[in-house]
Design a protein around this motif. Structure first.
Motif, PDB file in Angstrom:
ATOM      1  N   LEU A  66       0.837  -1.205   0.000  1.00 52.57           N
ATOM      2  CA  LEU A  66       0.000   0.000   0.000  1.00 52.57           C
ATOM      3  C   LEU A  66       0.868   1.249   0.000  1.00 52.57           C
ATOM      4  N   LYS A  67       1.927   1.235   0.791  1.00 50.67           N
ATOM      5  CA  LYS A  67       2.828   2.393   0.827  1.00 50.67           C
ATOM      6  C   LYS A  67       3.459   2.623  -0.546  1.00 50.67           C
ATOM      7  N   ASP A  68       3.905   1.555  -1.199  1.00 45.13           N
ATOM      8  CA  ASP A  68       4.485   1.674  -2.544  1.00 45.13           C
ATOM      9  C   ASP A  68       3.450   2.223  -3.538  1.00 45.13           C
ATOM     10  N   ALA A  69       2.204   1.749  -3.416  1.00 46.60           N
ATOM     11  CA  ALA A  69       1.148   2.220  -4.320  1.00 46.60           C
ATOM     12  C   ALA A  69       0.890   3.712  -4.117  1.00 46.60           C
ATOM     13  N   CYS A  70       0.912   4.155  -2.874  1.00 45.12           N
ATOM     14  CA  CYS A  70       0.705   5.584  -2.591  1.00 45.12           C
ATOM     15  C   CYS A  70       1.854   6.413  -3.162  1.00 45.12           C
ATOM     16  N   GLN A  71       3.073   5.903  -3.075  1.00 42.22           N
ATOM     17  CA  GLN A  71       4.211   6.621  -3.650  1.00 42.22           C
ATOM     18  C   GLN A  71       4.112   6.665  -5.173  1.00 42.22           C
ATOM     19  N   ASP A  72       3.688   5.553  -5.783  1.00 44.38           N
ATOM     20  CA  ASP A  72       3.483   5.534  -7.237  1.00 44.38           C
ATOM     21  C   ASP A  72       2.402   6.533  -7.645  1.00 44.38           C
ATOM     22  N   LEU A  73       1.339   6.597  -6.849  1.00 40.92           N
ATOM     23  CA  LEU A  73       0.257   7.533  -7.143  1.00 40.92           C
ATOM     24  C   LEU A  73       0.741   8.974  -7.044  1.00 40.92           C
ATOM     25  N   MET A  74       1.585   9.265  -6.062  1.00 41.51           N
ATOM     26  CA  MET A  74       2.151  10.617  -5.948  1.00 41.51           C
ATOM     27  C   MET A  74       2.992  10.954  -7.173  1.00 41.51           C
TER      28      MET A  74
END
Length: 117
Positions: free
Chosen positions: A67-75
């Motif tokens: 989830l943290k990686d996905a949030c960073q990708d989204l940013m």
């Protein structure tokens, strides 16, 4: 807040307050792009509450890390969209400034020709 099993950290539900469909659907989309994710989805428990629950199941990696990686990708995606948009606005303003100058010069040319008559 994270809800999940202490023995299996590859599946968890994350509850985010003060959020709605906008962020939840974007995170879900980004999670689904990750090959480590076997399932991701979200729900809104009640329309009058500003809260979303995001469910993540992975192939074995910790769900919180995915989830943290996905949030960073989204940013990163948001930054790219923002920079692309800003550049397009600058290009538009620059091209319209040139067009405005040409319009003014045409008007001057026509007024000059009227004066000469």
């Amino acid at each position: 807040m994270e809800h999940g099993s202490f023995s299996d950290n590859s599946a968890a539900t994350f509850s985010l307050t003060d959020e709605d469909h906008t962020l939840a659907n974007s995170v879900r989309f980004t999670l689904n792009q990750d090959p480590r994710v076997t399932f991701s989805g979200y729900s809104i428990p009640h329309p009058s509450q500003a809260r979303v629950n995001i469910r993540v199941q992975t192939t074995g990696d910790p769900a919180s890390e995915v989830l943290k990686d996905a949030c960073q990708d989204l940013m990163l995606m948001c930054r790219h969209v923002r920079s692309t948009f800003d550049k397009a606005v600058e290009d538009y303003k620059a091209s319209n400034a040139v067009k405005a100058m040409k319009i003014d010069s045409k008007e001057e040319d026509s007024s000059d020709s009227e004066d000469s008559e």
